[in-house]
Design a protein around this motif. Structure first.
Motif, mmCIF file in Angstrom:
data_model
loop_
_atom_site.group_PDB
_atom_site.id
_atom_site.type_symbol
_atom_site.label_atom_id
_atom_site.label_comp_id
_atom_site.label_asym_id
_atom_site.label_seq_id
_atom_site.Cartn_x
_atom_site.Cartn_y
_atom_site.Cartn_z
ATOM 1 N N TYR A 1 0.594 -1.187 0.106
ATOM 2 C CA TYR A 1 -0.175 -0.023 -0.022
ATOM 3 C C TYR A 1 0.891 1.251 -0.054
ATOM 4 O O TYR A 1 1.685 1.538 0.935
ATOM 5 C CB TYR A 1 -0.981 0.024 1.307
ATOM 6 C CG TYR A 1 -1.869 1.218 1.276
ATOM 7 C CD1 TYR A 1 -2.719 1.593 0.417
ATOM 8 C CD2 TYR A 1 -1.466 2.234 2.305
ATOM 9 C CE1 TYR A 1 -3.564 2.893 0.488
ATOM 10 C CE2 TYR A 1 -2.294 3.261 2.504
ATOM 11 C CZ TYR A 1 -3.289 3.490 1.303
ATOM 12 O OH TYR A 1 -4.118 4.624 1.484
ATOM 13 N N ASN A 2 0.742 1.971 -1.193
ATOM 14 C CA ASN A 2 1.680 3.294 -1.312
ATOM 15 C C ASN A 2 3.109 2.909 -1.047
ATOM 16 O O ASN A 2 3.796 3.593 -0.123
ATOM 17 C CB ASN A 2 1.137 4.149 -0.372
ATOM 18 C CG ASN A 2 -0.192 4.820 -1.056
ATOM 19 O OD1 ASN A 2 -0.650 4.832 -2.107
ATOM 20 N ND2 ASN A 2 -1.023 5.427 -0.247
ATOM 21 N N ARG A 3 3.739 2.127 -1.447
ATOM 22 C CA ARG A 3 5.123 1.733 -1.299
ATOM 23 C C ARG A 3 5.836 1.508 -2.583
ATOM 24 O O ARG A 3 6.579 0.467 -2.744
ATOM 25 C CB ARG A 3 5.414 0.732 -0.447
ATOM 26 C CG ARG A 3 4.886 0.594 1.162
ATOM 27 C CD ARG A 3 5.883 1.587 1.827
ATOM 28 N NE ARG A 3 5.532 1.971 3.207
ATOM 29 C CZ ARG A 3 5.442 1.016 4.212
ATOM 30 N NH1 ARG A 3 5.867 -0.233 3.985
ATOM 31 N NH2 ARG A 3 4.988 1.311 5.301
ATOM 32 N N LYS A 4 5.452 2.438 -3.693
ATOM 33 C CA LYS A 4 5.994 2.074 -4.856
ATOM 34 C C LYS A 4 7.577 2.090 -4.947
ATOM 35 O O LYS A 4 8.156 1.361 -5.737
ATOM 36 C CB LYS A 4 5.672 3.350 -5.909
ATOM 37 C CG LYS A 4 6.019 3.286 -7.269
ATOM 38 C CD LYS A 4 5.356 4.376 -7.952
ATOM 39 C CE LYS A 4 6.243 5.770 -7.540
ATOM 40 N NZ LYS A 4 5.826 6.716 -8.532
ATOM 41 N N ILE B 1 1.241 -10.403 -5.790
ATOM 42 C CA ILE B 1 1.133 -8.874 -5.377
ATOM 43 C C ILE B 1 -0.131 -8.524 -5.094
ATOM 44 O O ILE B 1 -0.992 -8.384 -5.981
ATOM 45 C CB ILE B 1 1.853 -8.023 -6.462
ATOM 46 C CG1 ILE B 1 3.377 -8.311 -6.425
ATOM 47 C CG2 ILE B 1 1.867 -6.460 -5.670
ATOM 48 C CD1 ILE B 1 4.020 -7.375 -7.616
ATOM 49 N N VAL B 2 -0.444 -8.209 -3.856
ATOM 50 C CA VAL B 2 -1.869 -7.448 -3.862
ATOM 51 C C VAL B 2 -1.785 -6.223 -3.244
ATOM 52 O O VAL B 2 -1.204 -5.814 -2.382
ATOM 53 C CB VAL B 2 -2.436 -8.424 -2.595
ATOM 54 C CG1 VAL B 2 -3.913 -7.856 -2.383
ATOM 55 C CG2 VAL B 2 -2.581 -10.090 -2.636
ATOM 56 N N ASP B 3 -2.397 -5.239 -3.920
ATOM 57 C CA ASP B 3 -2.352 -3.848 -3.994
ATOM 58 C C ASP B 3 -3.535 -3.248 -3.424
ATOM 59 O O ASP B 3 -4.635 -3.410 -3.777
ATOM 60 C CB ASP B 3 -2.139 -3.345 -5.322
ATOM 61 C CG ASP B 3 -2.077 -1.741 -5.461
ATOM 62 O OD1 ASP B 3 -2.158 -1.083 -4.374
ATOM 63 O OD2 ASP B 3 -2.031 -1.130 -6.447
ATOM 64 N N ASP B 4 -3.439 -2.989 -2.009
ATOM 65 C CA ASP B 4 -4.663 -2.550 -1.232
ATOM 66 C C ASP B 4 -4.982 -1.165 -1.624
ATOM 67 O O ASP B 4 -5.158 -0.169 -0.804
ATOM 68 C CB ASP B 4 -4.316 -2.675 0.503
ATOM 69 C CG ASP B 4 -5.495 -2.628 1.127
ATOM 70 O OD1 ASP B 4 -6.544 -3.136 0.600
ATOM 71 O OD2 ASP B 4 -5.484 -2.219 2.336
ATOM 72 N N PHE B 5 -5.427 -0.945 -2.715
ATOM 73 C CA PHE B 5 -5.821 0.531 -3.430
ATOM 74 C C PHE B 5 -4.758 1.696 -3.403
ATOM 75 O O PHE B 5 -5.186 2.694 -2.620
ATOM 76 C CB PHE B 5 -7.405 0.590 -2.748
ATOM 77 C CG PHE B 5 -7.923 1.571 -3.468
ATOM 78 C CD1 PHE B 5 -8.280 1.489 -4.994
ATOM 79 C CD2 PHE B 5 -8.526 2.834 -2.970
ATOM 80 C CE1 PHE B 5 -9.112 2.211 -5.586
ATOM 81 C CE2 PHE B 5 -9.194 3.743 -3.685
ATOM 82 C CZ PHE B 5 -9.449 3.550 -5.099
ATOM 83 N N ASP C 1 -0.504 6.030 -5.299
ATOM 84 C CA ASP C 1 0.863 6.619 -5.499
ATOM 85 C C ASP C 1 1.495 6.243 -6.860
ATOM 86 O O ASP C 1 2.840 6.462 -6.911
ATOM 87 C CB ASP C 1 1.982 6.351 -4.183
ATOM 88 C CG ASP C 1 2.131 4.880 -4.079
ATOM 89 O OD1 ASP C 1 1.510 4.054 -4.754
ATOM 90 O OD2 ASP C 1 3.238 4.445 -3.781
ATOM 91 N N GLY C 2 0.735 5.507 -7.569
ATOM 92 C CA GLY C 2 1.280 4.948 -8.911
ATOM 93 C C GLY C 2 1.800 3.713 -8.909
ATOM 94 O O GLY C 2 2.402 3.079 -9.854
#
Length: 262
Positions: free
Chosen positions: A13-16, A38-42, A45-46
């Motif tokens: 989460y927001n760790r691009k 990879i699970v992107d929790d919305f 940040d790109g």
């Protein structure tokens, strides 16, 4: 042994800026039969663009799931579990790293036990001053007894039979802080055993400069108090009222100490 598929969850989460390093540490595993989810929790940040345009194309073992809203760590792990095809399940959050033999060592050990066992290892990390700290501990026995001794789930150091996690329907999404501890408590209730390996195979929390979901202090304290309330019935049933009272005090005290040394 090499035929056993291992599902590896990266909840992010927001760790691009950190995500590629975490992914790279998994791609470098000496054990190759992996699926990496990879699970992107919305993230906003790109991260989505980075994964879809770059990371997903690095290796065919990489899969991508994006939540339609921010649901928290437990939900992210559950999305991976739901979509996993592996025999085993492990995870590496987006600011943690695995050493190259992490999965190889765990598969070799786990293959000797049934799915009523779970596994973890010791940790290697750097403190605020950059000094390398390594913890070593060895244990084999009832998970219930390990919790009673005061041990908590080590970060980026856990390894499970996927079937075992599905027995308890994965992580409790009502838990916002202490999701790993909640998992251990529910596994302990079912009589699970644990093998604790006295070797450091990871490097957790590699970035002190960013606020973590699990270490944002005020948010975490509020979440822990809620979790302690949820755990009350089970902990009293397993260990008694006195243990639960002391457990709550120790849990909160530990958080205050960790906040002071960060």
């Amino acid at each position: 042994m090499q035929n056993k598929l291992v599902s590896v969850c990266i909840a992010t989460y927001n760790r691009k800026n950190l995500l590629p390093n975490t992914l790279n540490s998994i791609l470098k595993q000496t054990y190759k039969n992996l699926e990496i989810i990879i699970v992107d929790d919305f993230s906003n940040d790109g991260t989505k663009t980075l994964v879809e345009n770059n990371l997903i194309n690095i290796d065919k073992r990489v899969k991508y799931i994006r939540h339609k809203n921010n649901r928290g760590l437990a939900a992210a792990r559950n999305s991976a579990i739901l979509n996993s095809k592996g025999d085993y399940f492990t995870f590496c959050d987006d600011d943690d790293l695995l050493t190259p033999d992490f999965i190889k060592v765990f598969v070799e050990i786990a293959s000797k036990y049934d799915d009523n066992w779970c596994f973890c290892c010791s940790s290697e990390y750097k403190n605020f001053f950059g000094k390398k700290i390594e913890t070593t501990f060895e244990y084999e026995g009832m998970l219930k007894e390990l919790i009673k001794r005061g041990y908590t789930p080590p970060v980026a150091s856990q390894f499970y039979n996927l079937s075992g996690l599905r027995k308890i329907n994965g992580y409790n999404e009502n838990i916002k802080s202490g999701v790993d501890h909640d998992l251990w408590i529910r596994l302990a209730k079912l009589g699970f055993r644990i093998k604790y390996v006295p070797v450091a195979l990871n490097l957790p929390n590699t970035n002190f400069g960013q606020t973590r979901m699990t270490t944002s202090f005020n948010h975490r304290i509020k979440g822990i108090k809620q979790s302690l309330s949820i755990w009350k019935k089970d902990l009293i049933q397993m260990y008694g009222v006195e243990f639960y009272t002391n457990f709550c005090k120790a849990y909160l005290y530990r958080e205050y100490l960790q906040f002071l040394i960060r």
